[in-house]
Design an enzyme around this catalytic site. Structure first.
Site, PDB file in Angstrom:
ATOM      1  N   ASP A   1     -52.133 -25.522  41.737  1.00  0.00           N
ATOM      2  CA  ASP A   1     -51.033 -26.248  41.103  1.00  0.00           C
ATOM      3  C   ASP A   1     -51.560 -26.926  39.834  1.00  0.00           C
ATOM      4  O   ASP A   1     -52.521 -27.695  39.892  1.00  0.00           O
ATOM      5  CB  ASP A   1     -50.509 -27.295  42.087  1.00  0.00           C
ATOM      6  CG  ASP A   1     -49.238 -27.988  41.630  1.00  0.00           C
ATOM      7  OD1 ASP A   1     -49.035 -28.143  40.414  1.00  0.00           O
ATOM      8  OD2 ASP A   1     -48.450 -28.398  42.500  1.00  0.00           O
TER       9      ASP A   1
ATOM     10  N   GLY B   1     -49.948 -21.295  43.416  1.00  0.00           N
ATOM     11  CA  GLY B   1     -49.674 -22.415  42.533  1.00  0.00           C
ATOM     12  C   GLY B   1     -48.688 -23.411  43.112  1.00  0.00           C
ATOM     13  O   GLY B   1     -48.635 -23.632  44.324  1.00  0.00           O
ATOM     14  N   HIS B   2     -47.881 -24.006  42.226  1.00  0.00           N
ATOM     15  CA  HIS B   2     -46.993 -25.113  42.575  1.00  0.00           C
ATOM     16  C   HIS B   2     -45.891 -24.688  43.536  1.00  0.00           C
ATOM     17  O   HIS B   2     -45.686 -25.308  44.576  1.00  0.00           O
ATOM     18  CB  HIS B   2     -46.393 -25.661  41.273  1.00  0.00           C
ATOM     19  CG  HIS B   2     -45.538 -26.867  41.435  1.00  0.00           C
ATOM     20  ND1 HIS B   2     -46.023 -28.073  41.884  1.00  0.00           N
ATOM     21  CD2 HIS B   2     -44.213 -27.064  41.177  1.00  0.00           C
ATOM     22  CE1 HIS B   2     -45.051 -28.967  41.890  1.00  0.00           C
ATOM     23  NE2 HIS B   2     -43.940 -28.377  41.476  1.00  0.00           N
ATOM     24  N   PHE B   3     -45.165 -23.623  43.210  1.00  0.00           N
ATOM     25  CA  PHE B   3     -44.068 -23.129  44.045  1.00  0.00           C
ATOM     26  C   PHE B   3     -44.638 -22.193  45.106  1.00  0.00           C
ATOM     27  O   PHE B   3     -44.426 -20.981  45.084  1.00  0.00           O
ATOM     28  CB  PHE B   3     -43.024 -22.417  43.187  1.00  0.00           C
ATOM     29  CG  PHE B   3     -42.096 -23.326  42.433  1.00  0.00           C
ATOM     30  CD1 PHE B   3     -40.913 -23.773  42.995  1.00  0.00           C
ATOM     31  CD2 PHE B   3     -42.416 -23.758  41.158  1.00  0.00           C
ATOM     32  CE1 PHE B   3     -40.050 -24.612  42.306  1.00  0.00           C
ATOM     33  CE2 PHE B   3     -41.571 -24.598  40.452  1.00  0.00           C
ATOM     34  CZ  PHE B   3     -40.377 -25.028  41.032  1.00  0.00           C
TER      35      PHE B   3
END
Length: 295
Positions: A242, A268-270
C-alpha cells in the site's frame, strides 16, 4: 450466486443506498457484517466479497453521503457538513435505522475513521473487527500519506494536489500501485469511481473530506484507547505494498490487540481486488469462530 438486494433508506436528509445479502443458509449466532468502504470508492468495491460469502452471512454495505448512489435531499445540499465526524453520525443513524444491535465492523481506508468514531462512542455495537488497510497509528502513514494529511488544501497549490488524487490517474494509482499482477485488477472499479467523481457535488465532497483528513490523526489516541479497553475479536488483513498505509500500521494494531489475527498479502491498497479468493475464506473462518464461541 448470492442474493444481493439494492436498497435505499432515508436517514435525516440523506437517502442512503446500500447493498444487503440475503443468506440462504443463515447460522444462528453469526453477527451481520457491516462493510464500510474507502476513498474514492463506494459499496461497489465489496461486490465480489458479497457474492462469495453472501449465501452464509448477512452483509450490509452502505454508500456514504457524497459517494456512490447515496443522495442528499436538495434542501440539505448546501448545509451538509462533509467531515468524518458528520459521516460517522450519518452511518450511526443508518445502523439504528436497520436496528443492528451488534455487528462485525469491516473497516477499510475511510471506513476506519468513520467506523472507529462510531465504535468509540458505542462500543456495545461491535461484535468483532475486520481491519483492512485502515490506519489508526502514526507508524502506518507513508511519507505520501503524511504529506497529504498535513496539506492545508485551501490554497490553490493544495487544492491542485488534492484534485490530482481525484483524477483518473490518481484513482488508478491507488488501485494499481503495489499489486502483484495488474491483470487481476478489473478497470470497472476505478472507472466507476471516476464516473461518480465527474459529478460536481461528489468532487466538492471529496475535497472537503481530504481537507478534513488531518482530524483523524487527533483521534488516533481515542481509537487506540478503545481498542485496549474493549479488546474486540479482530482480524487484520493488509496489502503490504500500500503506497499510503504501510505495513507498520498493521503491526501496530497488535500493541493494543495482541490476540488479533494478522494476515499480510502481496498486493496494494485495494487488497480485495486482487486477493479476494485468499481473503474470503479467512473472513468466513473468523466469523464462524465468533458464532461458535458466542463472543
Amino acid at each position: 450466486m448470492a442474493r444481493i438486494l439494492h436498497r435505499t433508506i432515508r436517514v435525516g436528509a440523506v437517502d442512503i443506498f446500500y447493498r444487503e445479502t440475503l443468506p440462504r443458509t443463515p447460522q444462528s449466532g453469526r453477527p451481520p457484517i457491516l462493510l464500510l468502504h474507502g476513498f474514492p470508492s463506494s459499496s461497489h468495491q465489496y461486490r465480489s466479497l458479497m457474492q462469495i460469502l453472501g449465501d452464509d452471512h448477512r452483509m450490509i454495505a452502505p454508500d456514504y453521503p457524497g459517494f456512490g448512489q447515496t443522495q442528499i435531499a436538495p434542501s440539505g445540499d448546501d448545509t451538509f457538513d462533509f467531515s468524518f465526524q458528520s459521516l460517522s453520525r450519518v452511518i450511526e443513524d443508518f445502523i439504528d435505522a436497520l436496528s443492528l444491535g451488534s455487528f462485525v465492523l469491516y473497516a477499510f481506508d475511510f471506513g476506519g475513521p468513520v467506523g472507529f468514531r462510531i465504535a468509540a462512542r458505542r462500543p456495545e455495537l461491535i461484535a468483532g473487527l475486520i481491519i483492512q488497510n485502515a490506519n489508526a497509528y502514526e507508524a502506518g502513514l507513508s511519507d505520501a500519506a503524511w504529506h497529504f494529511a498535513m496539506l492545508d488544501g485551501r490554497d490553490d497549490a493544495g487544492t491542485k494536489e488534492f484534485e490530482g488524487l481525484l483524477s483518473l490517474d490518481g484513482i488508478k494509482f491507488q488501485y494499481l500501485t503495489g499489486v502483484a499482477d495488474t491483470g487481476f485488477i478489473s478497470p470497472d472499479g476505478y472507472m466507476l469511481d471516476q464516473h461518480y467523481l465527474e459529478r460536481q457535488e461528489h468532487k466538492a465532497a471529496m475535497l472537503s473530506l481530504l481537507r478534513d483528513y488531518k482530524t483523524n490523526l487527533a483521534e488516533y489516541p481515542i481509537w487506540q484507547d478503545w481498542l485496549r479497553r474493549q479488546r474486540p475479536p479482530a482480524q487484520i488483513l493488509w496489502g503490504q505494498h500500500d503506497p499510503l498505509f504501510i505495513e507498520a500500521g498493521a503491526q501496530a494494531y497488535l500493541t493494543d490487540l495482541p490476540d488479533a489475527e494478522l494476515h499480510i498479502f502481496d498486493t496494494g491498497h485495494f487488497a480485495l481486488e486482487e486477493c479476494v479468493d485468499e481473503i474470503a475464506p479467512l473472513i468466513a473462518e473468523f466469523i464462524g469462530r465468533l458464532g461458535s464461541t458466542g463472543e
